[in-house]
Motif scaffolding. Structure first.
Motif, PDB file in Angstrom:
ATOM      1  N   SER A 174       0.829  -1.207   0.000  1.00  0.00           N
ATOM      2  CA  SER A 174       0.000   0.000   0.000  1.00  0.00           C
ATOM      3  C   SER A 174       0.862   1.255   0.000  1.00  0.00           C
ATOM      4  O   SER A 174       0.503   2.269  -0.618  1.00  0.00           O
ATOM      5  N   ASN A 175       2.009   1.198   0.666  1.00  0.00           N
ATOM      6  CA  ASN A 175       2.909   2.345   0.663  1.00  0.00           C
ATOM      7  C   ASN A 175       3.537   2.554  -0.718  1.00  0.00           C
ATOM      8  O   ASN A 175       3.769   3.696  -1.128  1.00  0.00           O
ATOM      9  N   MET A 176       3.805   1.472  -1.430  1.00  0.00           N
ATOM     10  CA  MET A 176       4.331   1.602  -2.783  1.00  0.00           C
ATOM     11  C   MET A 176       3.333   2.325  -3.687  1.00  0.00           C
ATOM     12  O   MET A 176       3.693   3.247  -4.436  1.00  0.00           O
ATOM     13  N   HIS A 177       2.075   1.932  -3.621  1.00  0.00           N
ATOM     14  CA  HIS A 177       1.078   2.599  -4.459  1.00  0.00           C
ATOM     15  C   HIS A 177       0.791   4.016  -3.960  1.00  0.00           C
ATOM     16  O   HIS A 177       0.371   4.877  -4.746  1.00  0.00           O
ATOM     17  N   THR A 178       1.034   4.246  -2.675  1.00  0.00           N
ATOM     18  CA  THR A 178       0.947   5.614  -2.177  1.00  0.00           C
ATOM     19  C   THR A 178       2.036   6.478  -2.800  1.00  0.00           C
ATOM     20  O   THR A 178       1.797   7.640  -3.167  1.00  0.00           O
ATOM     21  N   VAL A 179       3.253   5.942  -2.940  1.00  0.00           N
ATOM     22  CA  VAL A 179       4.318   6.680  -3.621  1.00  0.00           C
ATOM     23  C   VAL A 179       3.863   7.081  -5.022  1.00  0.00           C
ATOM     24  O   VAL A 179       4.014   8.236  -5.444  1.00  0.00           O
ATOM     25  N   GLU A 180       3.294   6.124  -5.743  1.00  0.00           N
ATOM     26  CA  GLU A 180       2.797   6.407  -7.089  1.00  0.00           C
ATOM     27  C   GLU A 180       1.760   7.525  -7.071  1.00  0.00           C
ATOM     28  O   GLU A 180       1.831   8.486  -7.857  1.00  0.00           O
ATOM     29  N   ALA A 181       0.775   7.407  -6.177  1.00  0.00           N
ATOM     30  CA  ALA A 181      -0.287   8.410  -6.104  1.00  0.00           C
ATOM     31  C   ALA A 181       0.250   9.775  -5.674  1.00  0.00           C
ATOM     32  O   ALA A 181      -0.177  10.812  -6.186  1.00  0.00           O
ATOM     33  N   TYR A 182       1.185   9.785  -4.728  1.00  0.00           N
ATOM     34  CA  TYR A 182       1.732  11.053  -4.250  1.00  0.00           C
ATOM     35  C   TYR A 182       2.536  11.762  -5.337  1.00  0.00           C
ATOM     36  O   TYR A 182       2.495  13.001  -5.447  1.00  0.00           O
ATOM     37  N   LEU A 183       3.269  11.019  -6.160  1.00  0.00           N
ATOM     38  CA  LEU A 183       4.034  11.654  -7.235  1.00  0.00           C
ATOM     39  C   LEU A 183       3.101  12.308  -8.253  1.00  0.00           C
ATOM     40  O   LEU A 183       3.359  13.433  -8.710  1.00  0.00           O
ATOM     41  N   VAL A 184       2.029  11.627  -8.610  1.00  0.00           N
ATOM     42  CA  VAL A 184       1.070  12.202  -9.548  1.00  0.00           C
ATOM     43  C   VAL A 184       0.360  13.391  -8.911  1.00  0.00           C
ATOM     44  O   VAL A 184       0.160  14.433  -9.553  1.00  0.00           O
ATOM     45  N   PRO A 247       9.057 -10.268  -6.305  1.00  0.00           N
ATOM     46  CA  PRO A 247       9.917  -9.616  -7.294  1.00  0.00           C
ATOM     47  C   PRO A 247       9.206  -8.588  -8.156  1.00  0.00           C
ATOM     48  O   PRO A 247       9.804  -7.578  -8.551  1.00  0.00           O
ATOM     49  N   GLY A 248       7.922  -8.826  -8.449  1.00  0.00           N
ATOM     50  CA  GLY A 248       7.180  -7.836  -9.230  1.00  0.00           C
ATOM     51  C   GLY A 248       7.152  -6.486  -8.555  1.00  0.00           C
ATOM     52  O   GLY A 248       7.197  -5.441  -9.221  1.00  0.00           O
ATOM     53  N   HIS A 249       7.087  -6.485  -7.224  1.00  0.00           N
ATOM     54  CA  HIS A 249       7.129  -5.217  -6.500  1.00  0.00           C
ATOM     55  C   HIS A 249       8.524  -4.602  -6.525  1.00  0.00           C
ATOM     56  O   HIS A 249       8.669  -3.376  -6.536  1.00  0.00           O
ATOM     57  N   ALA A 250       9.559  -5.438  -6.536  1.00  0.00           N
ATOM     58  CA  ALA A 250      10.908  -4.899  -6.667  1.00  0.00           C
ATOM     59  C   ALA A 250      11.063  -4.152  -7.988  1.00  0.00           C
ATOM     60  O   ALA A 250      11.648  -3.059  -8.042  1.00  0.00           O
ATOM     61  N   PHE A 251      10.535  -4.731  -9.068  1.00  0.00           N
ATOM     62  CA  PHE A 251      10.560  -4.040 -10.350  1.00  0.00           C
ATOM     63  C   PHE A 251       9.755  -2.739 -10.285  1.00  0.00           C
ATOM     64  O   PHE A 251      10.167  -1.703 -10.805  1.00  0.00           O
ATOM     65  N   GLU A 252       8.602  -2.802  -9.643  1.00  0.00           N
ATOM     66  CA  GLU A 252       7.728  -1.624  -9.564  1.00  0.00           C
ATOM     67  C   GLU A 252       8.379  -0.506  -8.754  1.00  0.00           C
ATOM     68  O   GLU A 252       8.354   0.667  -9.153  1.00  0.00           O
ATOM     69  N   TRP A 253       8.963  -0.856  -7.611  1.00  0.00           N
ATOM     70  CA  TRP A 253       9.688   0.134  -6.816  1.00  0.00           C
ATOM     71  C   TRP A 253      10.858   0.709  -7.622  1.00  0.00           C
ATOM     72  O   TRP A 253      11.149   1.910  -7.535  1.00  0.00           O
ATOM     73  N   SER A 254      11.545  -0.137  -8.378  1.00  0.00           N
ATOM     74  CA  SER A 254      12.677   0.322  -9.177  1.00  0.00           C
ATOM     75  C   SER A 254      12.245   1.418 -10.140  1.00  0.00           C
ATOM     76  O   SER A 254      12.888   2.472 -10.266  1.00  0.00           O
ATOM     77  N   ARG A 255      11.141   1.178 -10.828  1.00  0.00           N
ATOM     78  CA  ARG A 255      10.618   2.184 -11.770  1.00  0.00           C
ATOM     79  C   ARG A 255      10.178   3.452 -11.038  1.00  0.00           C
ATOM     80  O   ARG A 255      10.467   4.575 -11.467  1.00  0.00           O
ATOM     81  N   LEU A 256       9.499   3.282  -9.910  1.00  0.00           N
ATOM     82  CA  LEU A 256       9.048   4.452  -9.154  1.00  0.00           C
ATOM     83  C   LEU A 256      10.232   5.267  -8.629  1.00  0.00           C
ATOM     84  O   LEU A 256      10.180   6.507  -8.595  1.00  0.00           O
ATOM     85  N   LEU A 257      11.303   4.605  -8.225  1.00  0.00           N
ATOM     86  CA  LEU A 257      12.494   5.320  -7.766  1.00  0.00           C
ATOM     87  C   LEU A 257      13.089   6.159  -8.894  1.00  0.00           C
ATOM     88  O   LEU A 257      13.522   7.308  -8.667  1.00  0.00           O
ATOM     89  N   GLU A 258      13.126   5.616 -10.097  1.00  0.00           N
ATOM     90  CA  GLU A 258      13.640   6.398 -11.219  1.00  0.00           C
ATOM     91  C   GLU A 258      12.730   7.578 -11.525  1.00  0.00           C
ATOM     92  O   GLU A 258      13.203   8.675 -11.849  1.00  0.00           O
ATOM     93  N   GLN A 259      11.424   7.393 -11.407  1.00  0.00           N
ATOM     94  CA  GLN A 259      10.502   8.508 -11.614  1.00  0.00           C
ATOM     95  C   GLN A 259      10.660   9.562 -10.517  1.00  0.00           C
ATOM     96  O   GLN A 259      10.616  10.773 -10.792  1.00  0.00           O
ATOM     97  N   LEU A 260      10.845   9.105  -9.288  1.00  0.00           N
ATOM     98  CA  LEU A 260      11.085  10.024  -8.180  1.00  0.00           C
ATOM     99  C   LEU A 260      12.361  10.821  -8.415  1.00  0.00           C
ATOM    100  O   LEU A 260      12.375  12.056  -8.283  1.00  0.00           O
ATOM    101  N   ALA A 261      13.449  10.143  -8.774  1.00  0.00           N
ATOM    102  CA  ALA A 261      14.722  10.824  -8.995  1.00  0.00           C
ATOM    103  C   ALA A 261      14.590  11.870 -10.092  1.00  0.00           C
ATOM    104  O   ALA A 261      15.126  12.983  -9.979  1.00  0.00           O
TER     105      ALA A 261
END
Length: 403
Positions: A174-184, A247-261
C-alpha cells in the motif's frame, strides 16, 4: 526494433487500443465498473471493488488525455461512482467492497484502495473530468490526514470505518502505491509536500529495509515497522499479502524510484543505486533462460515460492527495464525489455479478447490459483503507455504531448 515488433510504439498502440476496448466492457450502466471474467462478461460472484473502480477511472482518464475517443465519459462515470457508490457519507473516505446499491461488504478502510482513489482523482482532474477536482480535494485530505504517519514517514494500513481504530499491521504494498499516487498528486496540484512524502516512504522501506535484506523487500510489518518475514507462510499465494519477497514489487519500486529521482532537482545518489540493485536482485531471483515469465514470489534465499506467472509482474518488469534504460542508457535493460515484450506478446496478450491473461502456470497455460478472470487493465495499460513518456513529470502531464 521493427515497426511491428513486440514492444515497438506501433505494436503497443495496437495492443493498448484492444485492451481499452475490452476494459470498456466493465462499465456498469447503473454505476461503477464490474469484475470481468476471461471472456469479458461480468463475474456474478464478485461485488463492486474500490481498487478496480479507481484503477479503471485512472486508465480511462489517462487514455482521454492521450487522445482515446469516448474515454472522458468513462472517466467521469468512474468519478461519479467514487463520489457516490463507494463513499462513506457519514465518516468520509471510501469502502473497499460494496454491493450494487452501495451497501458496504467491508467496512474497514484501507490505504491501498485510498491510494488508488487519490491516483484516479488526480489523473481525472488533469483530464478535466467533471467532479474530479472535488474528489481530489477530499482524497488528498483523507489520505494525508488519516493514513499518512508523519512520525513514521510511512502510511498506516487499515482503519475502522469511523477512523477510531488503526490496525496494527503495516504493509509495503500500500505504501508503494501511495508513492505512485503522491508523485502524480504533486505534479497535478503543484504541491511539493506530496513528493517529499513519497521520498520519505522510499527512504525507509527501500533505503533501510530492502537494503538490509539483500534488496529483497520485506512486505509485512508490525505496528513498529519491524519486518515479519514469516507472514502468511501458510498461505503463500495470497493476492495482496503473499509470503516472502515479491519480485514484481521490486521491479515496480525500481521504476518508481527512477521517476522520483527524475522529479527531484537534486536526486540523492542512493536512489539510482537502489533502483538498479532492486532490479538486479529481482532478475537474479526470477529469470530462467529456459522458462518464460517470472514467478510471483520467492523465499528469503531467492528460491521461487509461488511459481505462477502473473501479468502484472512481467508488466512491471518491462516497465522497470524501460525506465532504467531511459535513465542509464545501459544495453542490459534494453535487452531484457525486448525479451519480456516478446514473452508478453507470445503468452500474455489474449489475441481473442484483447485483454491479457492475468495468471499462467510455469508451462504458460491459464491458471486460477490466485486470480480469476481479467478484471484489471491498469498494469498492462501502464506498460503499453509509459515507454513513450519521460520519467518526469508524471504521465497525466506528459501523455498528451506524446500523441
Amino acid at each position: 526494433m521493427s515497426d511491428d515488433a513486440p514492444g515497438s510504439a506501433s505494436w503497443r498502440h495496437t495492443v493498448r487500443t484492444r485492451l481499452l476496448a475490452f476494459a470498456r466492457r466493465s462499465v456498469r450502466p447503473e454505476g461503477g465498473f464490474v469484475w470481468l471474467d476471461d471472456e469479458g462478461e461480468r463475474d456474478p460472484d464478485k461485488k463492486l471493488e474500490l481498487w478496480i473502480n479507481a484503477r479503471m477511472t485512472y486508465v480511462f482518464a489517462l487514455a482521454h488525455i492521450g487522445g482515446s475517443e469516448d474515454s472522458l465519459r468513462l472517466a467521469e462515470h468512474g468519478v461519479t461512482a467514487l463520489r457516490t457508490l463507494f463513499h462513506d457519507d457519514e465518516h468520509g473516505g471510501w469502502f473497499d467492497v460494496v454491493d450494487e446499491d452501495g451497501t458496504p461488504e467491508v467496512t474497514t478502510k484501507g490505504c491501498y484502495g485510498h491510494a488508488f482513489v487519490l491516483l484516479a482523482a488526480a489523473t481525472a482532474t488533469a483530464a478535466g473530468a467533471q467532479g474530479a477536482q472535488a474528489l481530489l480535494d477530499e482524497a488528498a485530505d483523507v489520505h494525508g490526514r488519516r493514513f499518512w504517519d508523519g512520525e513514521a514517514g510511512r502510511c498506516v494500513e487499515e482503519i475502522s470505518a469511523d477512523w477510531s481504530e488503526i490496525d496494527l499491521y503495516r504493509g509495503a504494498n500500500s505504501n508503494m502505491h501511495t508513492v505512485e499516487a503522491y508523485l502524480v498528486t504533486a505534479d497535478v496540484t503543484g504541491d511539493a509536500v506530496w513528493r517529499q512524502r513519497a521520498l520519505a516512504i522510499c527512504e525507509r522501506i527501500i533505503g533501510i529495509h530492502a537494503r538490509a535484506h539483500d534488496w529483497r523487500i520485506p512486505e509485512h510489518y508490525d505496528a513498529d515497522w519491524t519486518p515479519i518475514l514469516s507472514y502468511n507462510d501458510e498461505s503463500p499465494a495470497d493476492p495482496f499479502r503473499p509470503y516472502g519477497a515479491t519480485p514484481g514489487h521490486a521491479f515496480e519500486w525500481s521504476r518508481l524510484l527512477e521517476q522520483l529521482a527524475a522529479s527531484l532537482e537534486e536526486p540523492r545518489p542512493w536512489i539510482r543505486e537502489a533502483a538498479e540493485a532492486l532490479f538486479a536482485r529481482a532478475v537474479d531471483d526470477t529469470v530462467d533462460d529456459d522458462t518464460p515469465g517470472l514467478p510471483y514470489t520467492t523465499n528469503w534465499f531467492g528460491e521461487p515460492a509461488v511459481q505462477e506467472r502473473f501479468h502484472w509482474v512481467i508488466a512491471e518488469a518491462v516497465l522497470a527495464a524501460e525506465a532504467l534504460h531511459i535513465a542509464t542508457g545501459h544495453a542490459l535493460y534494453a535487452g531484457l525489455a525486448r525479451r519480456w515484450w516478446s514473452e508478453i506478446a507470445e503468452h500474455f496478450v489474449d489475441d481473442t479478447t484483447g485483454s491479457w491473461h492475468h495468471e499462467l502456470t510455469v508451462g504458460m497455460r491459464p491458471s486460477t490459483r490466485t486470480w480469476r478472470g481479467k478484471p484489471d487493465a491498469y498494469h498492462a495499460f501502464n506498460a503499453l503507455t509509459f515507454p513513450d513518456l519521460p520519467l518526469a513529470p508524471s504521465a497525466p502531464l506528459t501523455i498528451g504531448a506524446a500523441r
